[in-house]
Design a protein around this motif. Structure first.
Motif, PDB file in Angstrom:
ATOM      1  N   ASP A 140       0.815  -1.209   0.000  1.00  0.00           N
ATOM      2  CA  ASP A 140       0.000   0.000   0.000  1.00  0.00           C
ATOM      3  C   ASP A 140       0.854   1.267   0.000  1.00  0.00           C
ATOM      4  O   ASP A 140       0.356   2.363  -0.248  1.00  0.00           O
ATOM      5  CB  ASP A 140      -0.926  -0.012   1.226  1.00  0.00           C
ATOM      6  N   ILE A 141       2.147   1.130   0.265  1.00  0.00           N
ATOM      7  CA  ILE A 141       3.070   2.263   0.182  1.00  0.00           C
ATOM      8  C   ILE A 141       3.169   2.761  -1.260  1.00  0.00           C
ATOM      9  O   ILE A 141       3.305   3.957  -1.511  1.00  0.00           O
ATOM     10  CB  ILE A 141       4.485   1.839   0.662  1.00  0.00           C
ATOM     11  N   HIS A 142       3.066   1.834  -2.205  1.00  0.00           N
ATOM     12  CA  HIS A 142       3.313   2.163  -3.612  1.00  0.00           C
ATOM     13  C   HIS A 142       2.212   3.071  -4.157  1.00  0.00           C
ATOM     14  O   HIS A 142       1.022   2.782  -3.991  1.00  0.00           O
ATOM     15  CB  HIS A 142       3.386   0.877  -4.435  1.00  0.00           C
ATOM     16  N   PRO A 143       2.577   4.172  -4.811  1.00  0.00           N
ATOM     17  CA  PRO A 143       1.558   5.105  -5.313  1.00  0.00           C
ATOM     18  C   PRO A 143       0.692   4.538  -6.424  1.00  0.00           C
ATOM     19  O   PRO A 143      -0.400   5.063  -6.686  1.00  0.00           O
ATOM     20  CB  PRO A 143       2.387   6.293  -5.827  1.00  0.00           C
ATOM     21  N   ASN A 144       1.138   3.454  -7.066  1.00  0.00           N
ATOM     22  CA  ASN A 144       0.363   2.857  -8.143  1.00  0.00           C
ATOM     23  C   ASN A 144      -0.456   1.656  -7.688  1.00  0.00           C
ATOM     24  O   ASN A 144      -0.942   0.882  -8.519  1.00  0.00           O
ATOM     25  CB  ASN A 144       1.284   2.440  -9.290  1.00  0.00           C
ATOM     26  N   ILE A 145      -0.606   1.522  -6.380  1.00  0.00           N
ATOM     27  CA  ILE A 145      -1.396   0.418  -5.815  1.00  0.00           C
ATOM     28  C   ILE A 145      -2.448   0.982  -4.876  1.00  0.00           C
ATOM     29  O   ILE A 145      -2.166   1.858  -4.058  1.00  0.00           O
ATOM     30  CB  ILE A 145      -0.495  -0.579  -5.054  1.00  0.00           C
ATOM     31  N   VAL A 146      -3.675   0.486  -5.005  1.00  0.00           N
ATOM     32  CA  VAL A 146      -4.721   0.755  -4.013  1.00  0.00           C
ATOM     33  C   VAL A 146      -5.214  -0.596  -3.511  1.00  0.00           C
ATOM     34  O   VAL A 146      -5.209  -1.583  -4.255  1.00  0.00           O
ATOM     35  CB  VAL A 146      -5.889   1.589  -4.588  1.00  0.00           C
ATOM     36  N   VAL A 147      -5.619  -0.643  -2.251  1.00  0.00           N
ATOM     37  CA  VAL A 147      -5.955  -1.933  -1.646  1.00  0.00           C
ATOM     38  C   VAL A 147      -7.346  -1.911  -1.046  1.00  0.00           C
ATOM     39  O   VAL A 147      -7.826  -0.885  -0.562  1.00  0.00           O
ATOM     40  CB  VAL A 147      -4.919  -2.329  -0.571  1.00  0.00           C
ATOM     41  N   ALA A 148      -7.999  -3.067  -1.086  1.00  0.00           N
ATOM     42  CA  ALA A 148      -9.325  -3.219  -0.486  1.00  0.00           C
ATOM     43  C   ALA A 148      -9.219  -3.179   1.031  1.00  0.00           C
ATOM     44  O   ALA A 148      -8.225  -3.613   1.610  1.00  0.00           O
ATOM     45  CB  ALA A 148      -9.958  -4.528  -0.943  1.00  0.00           C
ATOM     46  N   ALA A 149     -10.264  -2.663   1.656  1.00  0.00           N
ATOM     47  CA  ALA A 149     -10.224  -2.423   3.094  1.00  0.00           C
ATOM     48  C   ALA A 149     -10.197  -3.701   3.918  1.00  0.00           C
ATOM     49  O   ALA A 149      -9.491  -3.790   4.914  1.00  0.00           O
ATOM     50  CB  ALA A 149     -11.434  -1.579   3.506  1.00  0.00           C
ATOM     51  N   THR A 150     -10.971  -4.685   3.502  1.00  0.00           N
ATOM     52  CA  THR A 150     -11.140  -5.885   4.324  1.00  0.00           C
ATOM     53  C   THR A 150     -10.999  -7.133   3.470  1.00  0.00           C
ATOM     54  O   THR A 150     -10.943  -7.066   2.248  1.00  0.00           O
ATOM     55  CB  THR A 150     -12.530  -5.896   4.994  1.00  0.00           C
ATOM     56  N   GLU A 151     -10.952  -8.266   4.157  1.00  0.00           N
ATOM     57  CA  GLU A 151     -10.970  -9.542   3.447  1.00  0.00           C
ATOM     58  C   GLU A 151     -12.383  -9.762   2.913  1.00  0.00           C
ATOM     59  O   GLU A 151     -13.338  -9.866   3.673  1.00  0.00           O
ATOM     60  CB  GLU A 151     -10.543 -10.673   4.379  1.00  0.00           C
ATOM     61  N   VAL A 152     -12.509  -9.848   1.600  1.00  0.00           N
ATOM     62  CA  VAL A 152     -13.821  -9.822   0.962  1.00  0.00           C
ATOM     63  C   VAL A 152     -14.509 -11.180   0.974  1.00  0.00           C
ATOM     64  O   VAL A 152     -15.725 -11.274   1.070  1.00  0.00           O
ATOM     65  CB  VAL A 152     -13.689  -9.305  -0.489  1.00  0.00           C
ATOM     66  N   HIS A 153     -13.740 -12.256   0.861  1.00  0.00           N
ATOM     67  CA  HIS A 153     -14.303 -13.620   0.831  1.00  0.00           C
ATOM     68  C   HIS A 153     -15.364 -13.768  -0.249  1.00  0.00           C
ATOM     69  O   HIS A 153     -16.401 -14.399  -0.040  1.00  0.00           O
ATOM     70  CB  HIS A 153     -14.882 -13.991   2.200  1.00  0.00           C
ATOM     71  N   PHE A 154     -15.079 -13.213  -1.419  1.00  0.00           N
ATOM     72  CA  PHE A 154     -16.038 -13.314  -2.514  1.00  0.00           C
ATOM     73  C   PHE A 154     -15.981 -14.672  -3.199  1.00  0.00           C
ATOM     74  O   PHE A 154     -17.014 -15.276  -3.503  1.00  0.00           O
ATOM     75  CB  PHE A 154     -15.767 -12.207  -3.549  1.00  0.00           C
ATOM     76  N   PHE A 155     -14.790 -15.180  -3.422  1.00  0.00           N
ATOM     77  CA  PHE A 155     -14.635 -16.393  -4.210  1.00  0.00           C
ATOM     78  C   PHE A 155     -14.685 -17.681  -3.390  1.00  0.00           C
ATOM     79  O   PHE A 155     -14.787 -18.767  -3.960  1.00  0.00           O
ATOM     80  CB  PHE A 155     -13.322 -16.344  -5.001  1.00  0.00           C
ATOM     81  N   ASP A 156     -14.602 -17.572  -2.063  1.00  0.00           N
ATOM     82  CA  ASP A 156     -14.625 -18.792  -1.237  1.00  0.00           C
ATOM     83  C   ASP A 156     -15.900 -18.945  -0.420  1.00  0.00           C
ATOM     84  O   ASP A 156     -16.160 -20.030   0.096  1.00  0.00           O
ATOM     85  CB  ASP A 156     -13.393 -18.854  -0.333  1.00  0.00           C
ATOM     86  N   TRP A 157     -16.703 -17.899  -0.290  1.00  0.00           N
ATOM     87  CA  TRP A 157     -17.951 -18.001   0.459  1.00  0.00           C
ATOM     88  C   TRP A 157     -19.125 -17.921  -0.514  1.00  0.00           C
ATOM     89  O   TRP A 157     -19.340 -16.890  -1.165  1.00  0.00           O
ATOM     90  CB  TRP A 157     -18.065 -16.885   1.494  1.00  0.00           C
ATOM     91  N   ASP A 158     -19.888 -18.988  -0.595  1.00  0.00           N
ATOM     92  CA  ASP A 158     -21.013 -19.038  -1.534  1.00  0.00           C
ATOM     93  C   ASP A 158     -22.000 -17.899  -1.326  1.00  0.00           C
ATOM     94  O   ASP A 158     -22.535 -17.338  -2.286  1.00  0.00           O
ATOM     95  CB  ASP A 158     -21.744 -20.371  -1.411  1.00  0.00           C
ATOM     96  N   GLU A 159     -22.244 -17.543  -0.055  1.00  0.00           N
ATOM     97  CA  GLU A 159     -23.219 -16.494   0.236  1.00  0.00           C
ATOM     98  C   GLU A 159     -22.788 -15.131  -0.293  1.00  0.00           C
ATOM     99  O   GLU A 159     -23.626 -14.254  -0.530  1.00  0.00           O
ATOM    100  CB  GLU A 159     -23.499 -16.405   1.745  1.00  0.00           C
TER     101      GLU A 159
END
Length: 309
Positions: free
Chosen positions: A77-96
């Motif tokens: 996240d130090i890198h100016p060309n990178i932005v990061v998601a706030a939390t662990e999203v669990h989109f691809f491993d949680w069916d819900e």
């Protein structure tokens, strides 16, 4: 106050163009408003700076749990060309979550400019049976980051996190040895041990992605000497070299490196780097022996060896 800062940000960016070059200004506003930072704000409430949009991640940190994923994300996240998601999203491993669709996923990402890479990290992806195929379906050419550490150390760290969580919740706890050893033999069904079978999980990822799409970060090296590992990531992501040795300082109290960026200093949460229990040497040898064959298979898979027991 936040409204005034955002207003100032919009006026300045409108006057000066994309603010990626204004590092100090951007970092100040990031710290005050939370723009592009990995804080737990709801991105859906952010004011969109001109010229930005929410992007589906071009890079995902897929794991491994207790391998150093949070440290890696914070450092990138130090890198100016990178932005990061706030939390662990669990989109691809949680069916819900997966059934909510790709637009739901995108809306959890921070705003970014065209020359920035969006990164999310969910350590559970690495050991998920569904995640490799689902990520491939979204973007077959995506770049993946995988941070690993000595499998036995990872098991102990996994246990330590659960131990402290149970203590804080006033729940009963067990000694490490009592969980790992059942009826005198190694309890290989213990989830923490299963998560450290890197060859088993990697095999599923290599069915969907080529090896050159997966960069493996040495978690043991990252905590001792962060810069070389981060420079490798910069090259893997085809980013200019912007992370410097001056971005890190060793915190004697915590016992690990903390981050210094544009006049701000921050360390990982106090839950990171907790002391591990002393483990019976015989039990340690049993773990080393069990993982040895799996490690050797993993080394052959990725054409690289690590300094693990």
């Amino acid at each position: 106050m936040a409204f005034l800062l955002v207003s100032a940000y919009l006026l300045l960016t409108h006057a000066r163009g994309a603010p990626v070059e204004n590092g100090a200004l951007l970092e100040t506003l990031k710290s005050q408003v939370g723009l592009f930072s990995n804080k737990s704000e709801h991105y859906s409430t952010q004011v969109r700076p001109p010229g930005t949009s929410r992007q589906i991640p071009q890079t995902i940190i897929i794991g491994v749990r207790k391998g150093g994923t949070r440290a890696l994300l914070e450092m990138l996240d130090i890198h100016p060309n990178i932005v990061v998601a706030a939390t662990e999203v669990h989109f691809f491993d949680w069916d819900e979550n997966y059934v909510k669709g790709i637009d739901w996923y995108r809306n959890l990402m921070p705003f970014s400019y065209g020359n920035q890479i969006t990164i999310e990290k969910t350590p559970g992806y690495f050991t998920s049976p569904q995640a490799p195929g689902r990520i491939h379906d979204m973007n077959s050419s995506i770049k993946l980051l995988l941070i690993l550490r000595d499998p036995t150390e990872r098991v102990i760290s996994d246990y330590t996190q659960v131990y402290y969580n149970r203590v804080e919740s006033h729940k009963p706890v067990q000694l490490f040895e009592d969980i790992v050893i059942k009826n005198g033999v190694l309890n290989t069904k213990y989830k923490a041990i299963q998560r450290s079978l890197y060859d088993v999980h990697m095999e599923k990822w290599l069915k969907h992605f080529s090896l050159d799409q997966i960069h493996i970060v040495d978690g043991n090296t990252l905590i001792k000497d962060p810069l070389p590992e981060l420079q490798k990531v910069e090259r893997f992501l085809n980013l200019p070299s912007r992370i410097m040795s001056s971005n890190f300082y060793f915190n004697q109290t915590k016992g690990f490196y903390c981050i210094r960026s544009d006049g701000r200093e921050r360390c990982l949460h106090e839950s990171k780097g907790r002391p591990h229990p002393l483990v019976n040497s015989t039990v340690l040898e049993q773990l080393y022996s069990y993982f040895r064959e799996h490690n050797a298979k993993f080394y052959r898979m990725v054409n690289h060896s690590f300094d693990w027991h």
